[in-house]
Design a protein around this motif. Sequence first.
Motif, PDB file in Angstrom:
ATOM      1  N   SER A 235      48.451  54.390  27.948  1.00 47.62           N
ATOM      2  CA  SER A 235      48.949  53.317  27.091  1.00 47.62           C
ATOM      3  C   SER A 235      48.466  51.979  27.647  1.00 47.62           C
ATOM      4  O   SER A 235      48.252  51.849  28.849  1.00 47.62           O
ATOM      5  CB  SER A 235      50.468  53.333  27.014  1.00 47.62           C
ATOM      6  N   PRO A 236      48.288  51.002  26.778  1.00 44.10           N
ATOM      7  CA  PRO A 236      47.857  49.678  27.241  1.00 44.10           C
ATOM      8  C   PRO A 236      48.903  49.036  28.152  1.00 44.10           C
ATOM      9  O   PRO A 236      50.087  49.056  27.853  1.00 44.10           O
ATOM     10  CB  PRO A 236      47.725  48.873  25.945  1.00 44.10           C
ATOM     11  N   ARG A 237      48.434  48.502  29.279  1.00 40.25           N
ATOM     12  CA  ARG A 237      49.341  47.814  30.201  1.00 40.25           C
ATOM     13  C   ARG A 237      48.891  46.385  30.454  1.00 40.25           C
ATOM     14  O   ARG A 237      49.381  45.725  31.357  1.00 40.25           O
ATOM     15  CB  ARG A 237      49.418  48.589  31.519  1.00 40.25           C
ATOM     16  N   GLY A 238      47.904  45.926  29.691  1.00 34.81           N
ATOM     17  CA  GLY A 238      47.429  44.553  29.821  1.00 34.81           C
ATOM     18  C   GLY A 238      46.189  44.432  30.682  1.00 34.81           C
ATOM     19  O   GLY A 238      45.874  45.312  31.487  1.00 34.81           O
ATOM     20  N   LYS A 239      45.494  43.326  30.476  1.00 40.30           N
ATOM     21  CA  LYS A 239      44.241  43.088  31.199  1.00 40.30           C
ATOM     22  C   LYS A 239      44.460  42.979  32.706  1.00 40.30           C
ATOM     23  O   LYS A 239      43.677  43.498  33.502  1.00 40.30           O
ATOM     24  CB  LYS A 239      43.568  41.819  30.681  1.00 40.30           C
ATOM     25  N   GLY A 240      45.532  42.317  33.123  1.00 37.47           N
ATOM     26  CA  GLY A 240      45.805  42.172  34.553  1.00 37.47           C
ATOM     27  C   GLY A 240      45.975  43.512  35.242  1.00 37.47           C
ATOM     28  O   GLY A 240      45.435  43.746  36.324  1.00 37.47           O
ATOM     29  N   ALA A 241      46.704  44.407  34.617  1.00 37.94           N
ATOM     30  CA  ALA A 241      46.907  45.738  35.194  1.00 37.94           C
ATOM     31  C   ALA A 241      45.588  46.500  35.259  1.00 37.94           C
ATOM     32  O   ALA A 241      45.329  47.208  36.232  1.00 37.94           O
ATOM     33  CB  ALA A 241      47.933  46.520  34.377  1.00 37.94           C
ATOM     34  N   ALA A 242      44.773  46.339  34.241  1.00 39.75           N
ATOM     35  CA  ALA A 242      43.470  47.017  34.239  1.00 39.75           C
ATOM     36  C   ALA A 242      42.581  46.488  35.363  1.00 39.75           C
ATOM     37  O   ALA A 242      41.933  47.262  36.078  1.00 39.75           O
ATOM     38  CB  ALA A 242      42.784  46.835  32.883  1.00 39.75           C
ATOM     39  N   VAL A 243      42.559  45.179  35.542  1.00 36.26           N
ATOM     40  CA  VAL A 243      41.741  44.589  36.609  1.00 36.26           C
ATOM     41  C   VAL A 243      42.238  45.063  37.974  1.00 36.26           C
ATOM     42  O   VAL A 243      41.443  45.459  38.835  1.00 36.26           O
ATOM     43  CB  VAL A 243      41.753  43.050  36.512  1.00 36.26           C
ATOM     44  N   ARG A 244      43.538  45.046  38.181  1.00 35.58           N
ATOM     45  CA  ARG A 244      44.080  45.501  39.479  1.00 35.58           C
ATOM     46  C   ARG A 244      43.737  46.964  39.743  1.00 35.58           C
ATOM     47  O   ARG A 244      43.330  47.330  40.850  1.00 35.58           O
ATOM     48  CB  ARG A 244      45.590  45.282  39.527  1.00 35.58           C
ATOM     49  N   GLU A 245      43.884  47.806  38.743  1.00 30.03           N
ATOM     50  CA  GLU A 245      43.567  49.222  38.936  1.00 30.03           C
ATOM     51  C   GLU A 245      42.082  49.421  39.216  1.00 30.03           C
ATOM     52  O   GLU A 245      41.691  50.219  40.050  1.00 30.03           O
ATOM     53  CB  GLU A 245      44.001  50.046  37.732  1.00 30.03           C
ATOM     54  N   GLY A 246      41.242  48.679  38.507  1.00 30.95           N
ATOM     55  CA  GLY A 246      39.808  48.768  38.746  1.00 30.95           C
ATOM     56  C   GLY A 246      39.434  48.328  40.143  1.00 30.95           C
ATOM     57  O   GLY A 246      38.632  48.974  40.825  1.00 30.95           O
ATOM     58  N   LEU A 247      40.009  47.230  40.605  1.00 30.40           N
ATOM     59  CA  LEU A 247      39.730  46.764  41.961  1.00 30.40           C
ATOM     60  C   LEU A 247      40.210  47.766  43.006  1.00 30.40           C
ATOM     61  O   LEU A 247      39.558  47.955  44.042  1.00 30.40           O
ATOM     62  CB  LEU A 247      40.372  45.394  42.194  1.00 30.40           C
ATOM     63  N   ASP A 248      41.336  48.397  42.750  1.00 35.17           N
ATOM     64  CA  ASP A 248      41.841  49.417  43.673  1.00 35.17           C
ATOM     65  C   ASP A 248      40.881  50.593  43.797  1.00 35.17           C
ATOM     66  O   ASP A 248      40.798  51.225  44.844  1.00 35.17           O
ATOM     67  CB  ASP A 248      43.218  49.930  43.240  1.00 35.17           C
ATOM     68  N   ARG A 249      40.191  50.913  42.732  1.00 33.48           N
ATOM     69  CA  ARG A 249      39.272  52.071  42.713  1.00 33.48           C
ATOM     70  C   ARG A 249      37.850  51.731  43.136  1.00 33.48           C
ATOM     71  O   ARG A 249      37.028  52.612  43.354  1.00 33.48           O
ATOM     72  CB  ARG A 249      39.234  52.675  41.315  1.00 33.48           C
ATOM     73  N   ALA A 250      37.534  50.443  43.233  1.00 33.01           N
ATOM     74  CA  ALA A 250      36.178  50.024  43.584  1.00 33.01           C
ATOM     75  C   ALA A 250      35.809  50.478  44.983  1.00 33.01           C
ATOM     76  O   ALA A 250      36.626  50.413  45.906  1.00 33.01           O
ATOM     77  CB  ALA A 250      36.034  48.516  43.471  1.00 33.01           C
ATOM     78  N   SER A 251      34.562  50.931  45.135  1.00 32.28           N
ATOM     79  CA  SER A 251      34.128  51.379  46.465  1.00 32.28           C
ATOM     80  C   SER A 251      33.413  50.291  47.233  1.00 32.28           C
ATOM     81  O   SER A 251      33.270  50.390  48.435  1.00 32.28           O
ATOM     82  CB  SER A 251      33.224  52.603  46.320  1.00 32.28           C
ATOM     83  N   GLY A 252      32.977  49.248  46.553  1.00 31.85           N
ATOM     84  CA  GLY A 252      32.255  48.156  47.226  1.00 31.85           C
ATOM     85  C   GLY A 252      33.194  47.072  47.708  1.00 31.85           C
ATOM     86  O   GLY A 252      34.415  47.178  47.630  1.00 31.85           O
ATOM     87  N   ASP A 253      32.595  46.006  48.194  1.00 38.40           N
ATOM     88  CA  ASP A 253      33.406  44.909  48.724  1.00 38.40           C
ATOM     89  C   ASP A 253      33.257  43.612  47.941  1.00 38.40           C
ATOM     90  O   ASP A 253      33.779  42.577  48.339  1.00 38.40           O
ATOM     91  CB  ASP A 253      33.084  44.673  50.205  1.00 38.40           C
ATOM     92  N   ILE A 254      32.550  43.648  46.837  1.00 34.95           N
ATOM     93  CA  ILE A 254      32.389  42.440  45.999  1.00 34.95           C
ATOM     94  C   ILE A 254      32.945  42.733  44.641  1.00 34.95           C
ATOM     95  O   ILE A 254      32.658  43.729  44.039  1.00 34.95           O
ATOM     96  CB  ILE A 254      30.903  42.036  45.869  1.00 34.95           C
TER      97      ILE A 254
END
Length: 77
Positions: free
Chosen positions: A58-77
């Motif tokens: 379910s949609p949780r908003g852009k902020g939640a999506a950005v936070r989840e994406g950053l949590d899953r990122a393997s790089g440092d930038i």
Amino acid sequence: NERRTFLNTFYKVEKKLKSLSDFNYEFIIIESASTDGTDMLVKEIEGKNNVTVIWQTSPRGKGAAVREGLDRASGDI
């Protein structure tokens, strides 16, 4: 709900990133229950190299999506 622009934007960015030598990149796509067919387009690229798809039920908003994406990122930038 980005069906009209999603694939075109993805392939333009991918092409540019591929042209940069010695540059590692990854795509993290958050699909949060789009209702316009964007989810089907995301499925088309899900298996590509350097693409991680996070399927939200379910949609949780852009902020939640950005936070989840950053949590899953393997790089440092």
